[in-house]
Design a protein around this motif. Structure first.
Motif, short mmCIF file in Angstrom:
data_model
loop_
_atom_site.label_atom_id
_atom_site.label_comp_id
_atom_site.label_asym_id
_atom_site.label_seq_id
_atom_site.Cartn_x
_atom_site.Cartn_y
_atom_site.Cartn_z
N LYS A 19 -2.71 2.73 -21.22
CA LYS A 19 -2.97 2.36 -19.82
C LYS A 19 -1.87 1.47 -19.29
CE LYS A 19 -6.41 0.23 -16.80
NZ LYS A 19 -7.73 -0.42 -16.72
N SER A 20 -1.43 0.51 -20.14
CA SER A 20 -0.36 -0.40 -19.74
C SER A 20 0.92 0.36 -19.46
CB SER A 20 -0.13 -1.44 -20.84
OG SER A 20 0.98 -2.24 -20.54
N GLN A 21 1.25 1.33 -20.33
CA GLN A 21 2.46 2.12 -20.14
C GLN A 21 2.37 2.99 -18.91
OE1 GLN A 21 2.71 4.07 -23.96
NE2 GLN A 21 4.01 2.44 -24.83
N SER A 22 1.17 3.54 -18.64
CA SER A 22 1.01 4.40 -17.47
C SER A 22 1.09 3.61 -16.18
CB SER A 22 -0.34 5.14 -17.54
OG SER A 22 -1.42 4.22 -17.46
N ASN A 23 0.75 2.30 -16.23
CA ASN A 23 0.80 1.46 -15.05
C ASN A 23 2.19 0.91 -14.79
OD1 ASN A 23 -1.92 1.77 -14.49
ND2 ASN A 23 -2.56 -0.02 -15.66
N SER A 24 3.09 1.09 -15.73
CA SER A 24 4.44 0.57 -15.59
C SER A 24 5.34 1.59 -14.89
CB SER A 24 5.01 0.22 -16.97
OG SER A 24 6.31 -0.30 -16.85
N VAL A 25 5.99 1.16 -13.81
CA VAL A 25 6.88 2.05 -13.07
C VAL A 25 8.19 2.20 -13.84
CG1 VAL A 25 8.13 2.38 -10.91
CG2 VAL A 25 5.85 1.35 -10.88
N GLN A 26 8.70 3.43 -13.90
CA GLN A 26 9.94 3.69 -14.63
C GLN A 26 11.12 3.02 -13.93
OE1 GLN A 26 10.90 7.81 -15.13
NE2 GLN A 26 12.63 7.43 -16.48
N ALA A 83 10.12 -6.34 -10.29
CA ALA A 83 10.10 -5.88 -8.90
C ALA A 83 9.30 -4.59 -8.74
CB ALA A 83 11.53 -5.68 -8.39
N LEU A 84 9.63 -3.60 -9.55
CA LEU A 84 9.01 -2.28 -9.39
C LEU A 84 7.53 -2.28 -9.74
CD1 LEU A 84 12.02 -1.54 -9.14
CD2 LEU A 84 11.54 0.52 -10.46
N ASN A 85 7.14 -3.04 -10.74
CA ASN A 85 5.72 -3.09 -11.11
C ASN A 85 4.88 -3.81 -10.06
OD1 ASN A 85 6.05 -1.66 -13.48
ND2 ASN A 85 6.20 -3.46 -14.78
N GLU A 86 5.51 -4.69 -9.30
CA GLU A 86 4.79 -5.37 -8.22
C GLU A 86 4.68 -4.48 -6.99
OE1 GLU A 86 2.77 -8.32 -6.10
OE2 GLU A 86 3.28 -8.27 -8.24
N ILE A 87 5.76 -3.81 -6.63
CA ILE A 87 5.78 -2.99 -5.42
C ILE A 87 5.11 -1.63 -5.64
CG2 ILE A 87 7.25 -1.96 -3.64
CD1 ILE A 87 7.20 -5.05 -3.71
N ARG A 88 5.30 -1.06 -6.84
CA ARG A 88 4.75 0.25 -7.20
C ARG A 88 5.42 1.40 -6.47
NH1 ARG A 88 3.02 -0.60 -11.69
NH2 ARG A 88 2.02 1.43 -11.61
N ALA A 173 13.90 -10.95 -0.14
CA ALA A 173 12.48 -11.20 -0.42
C ALA A 173 12.15 -10.79 -1.86
CB ALA A 173 11.60 -10.43 0.56
N LEU A 174 12.70 -9.67 -2.30
CA LEU A 174 12.49 -9.23 -3.68
C LEU A 174 13.14 -10.19 -4.67
CD1 LEU A 174 12.97 -5.37 -3.41
CD2 LEU A 174 10.91 -6.56 -4.17
N GLU A 175 14.33 -10.67 -4.33
CA GLU A 175 15.01 -11.64 -5.20
C GLU A 175 14.14 -12.88 -5.38
OE1 GLU A 175 19.67 -11.75 -4.99
OE2 GLU A 175 18.87 -11.60 -2.97
N LYS A 176 13.63 -13.41 -4.28
CA LYS A 176 12.82 -14.62 -4.37
C LYS A 176 11.55 -14.36 -5.17
CE LYS A 176 10.73 -18.38 -1.79
NZ LYS A 176 10.66 -19.11 -0.50
N MET A 177 10.87 -13.26 -4.88
CA MET A 177 9.64 -12.94 -5.59
C MET A 177 9.87 -12.83 -7.09
SD MET A 177 7.38 -9.45 -5.56
CE MET A 177 8.58 -8.72 -6.69
#
Length: 229
Positions: A19-26, A83-88, A173-177
């Motif tokens: 599940k963790s791997q499937s939730n992770s964006v490539q 970044a990618l896991n937060e934005i999806r 904004a992404l850099e700061k986040m």
């Protein structure tokens, strides 16, 4: 009974991992490129700017290419995953090449070019190596955020600003986040000082993101764009 419980735990662990791997964006794989003597870009860039590339700078980049690649491979993917896991929002490419240059040039996102003079031993005050992954991450995020340009209410709100300002709003904004999530306080302080005291357009974009709107509104726009996909 013990074997049954153990088997159940193993199955649960496997399901949790899956599940963790499937939730992770490539995240994209980034390859650093530098040709011997800098190749045609360094030659033409140096001539056009009347600042010929020094042979010792070209030699140093080539000699340290693996060092810079390992530095990115260690730090860079963490930036990207955060970044990618937060934005999806999926990244548009699986792989990218970043061309390094010894020319006195500015970093670019398309084509992806990273100037290295400030990281070399010939620099008057060499930049800390931890800045390299952050700078490359910044340029990669330009590619990541372009899909929001046409639908961004914040870009419309600040439409009178120069394009350089607009193109940096979501990137910064992404850099700061990411830096806050990774607890990179030293790098965040360096970045804040760099933006507030550097290029005027960068200063303006950073002020909008930090002091006027707050970075969260730009992150929200990127997440909204993900829901449209």
């Amino acid at each position: 009974m013990y074997k049954i419980i153990l088997s159940a735990c193993l199955v649960l662990s496997a399901l949790t991992l899956a599940k963790s791997q499937s939730n992770s964006v490539q995240t994209p794989v980034i390859y650093l490129i530098y040709l011997k003597n800098g190749g045609p870009f360094d030659k033409e860039c140096g001539l056009s700017m009347n600042k010929p590339v020094k042979q010792e700078d070209a030699d140093e980049i080539l000699r340290r290419l693996n060092e810079f690649q390992k530095l990115w491979d260690t730090e860079g993917p963490v930036y990207l995953k955060t970044a990618l896991n937060e934005i999806r929002l999926p990244f548009p490419y699986k792989e990218m090449q970043a061309t390094l240059t010894a020319c006195d040039f500015t970093a670019m996102s398309s084509p992806l070019i990273i100037p290295m003079k400030n990281f070399l031993s010939s620099a008057e005050k060499p930049r800390p190596l931890w800045a390299f992954p952050e700078i490359l991450f910044h340029e990669i995020m330009h590619t990541y955020t372009r899909s929001v340009y046409e639908v961004s209410a914040m870009r419309q709100k600040y439409a009178s600003e120069p394009a350089v300002v607009l193109n940096h709003l979501h990137v910064m904004a992404l850099e700061k986040m990411v830096l806050l999530k990774m607890n990179k306080t030293e790098i965040y302080s360096w970045l804040d000082n760099r933006y507030r005291n550097g290029i005027p357009e960068y200063k303006r974009a950073w002020e909008i993101v930090n002091d006027i709107e707050g970075y969260e509104v730009f992150i929200k726009e990127l997440k909204t764009q993900q829901s449209r996909k």
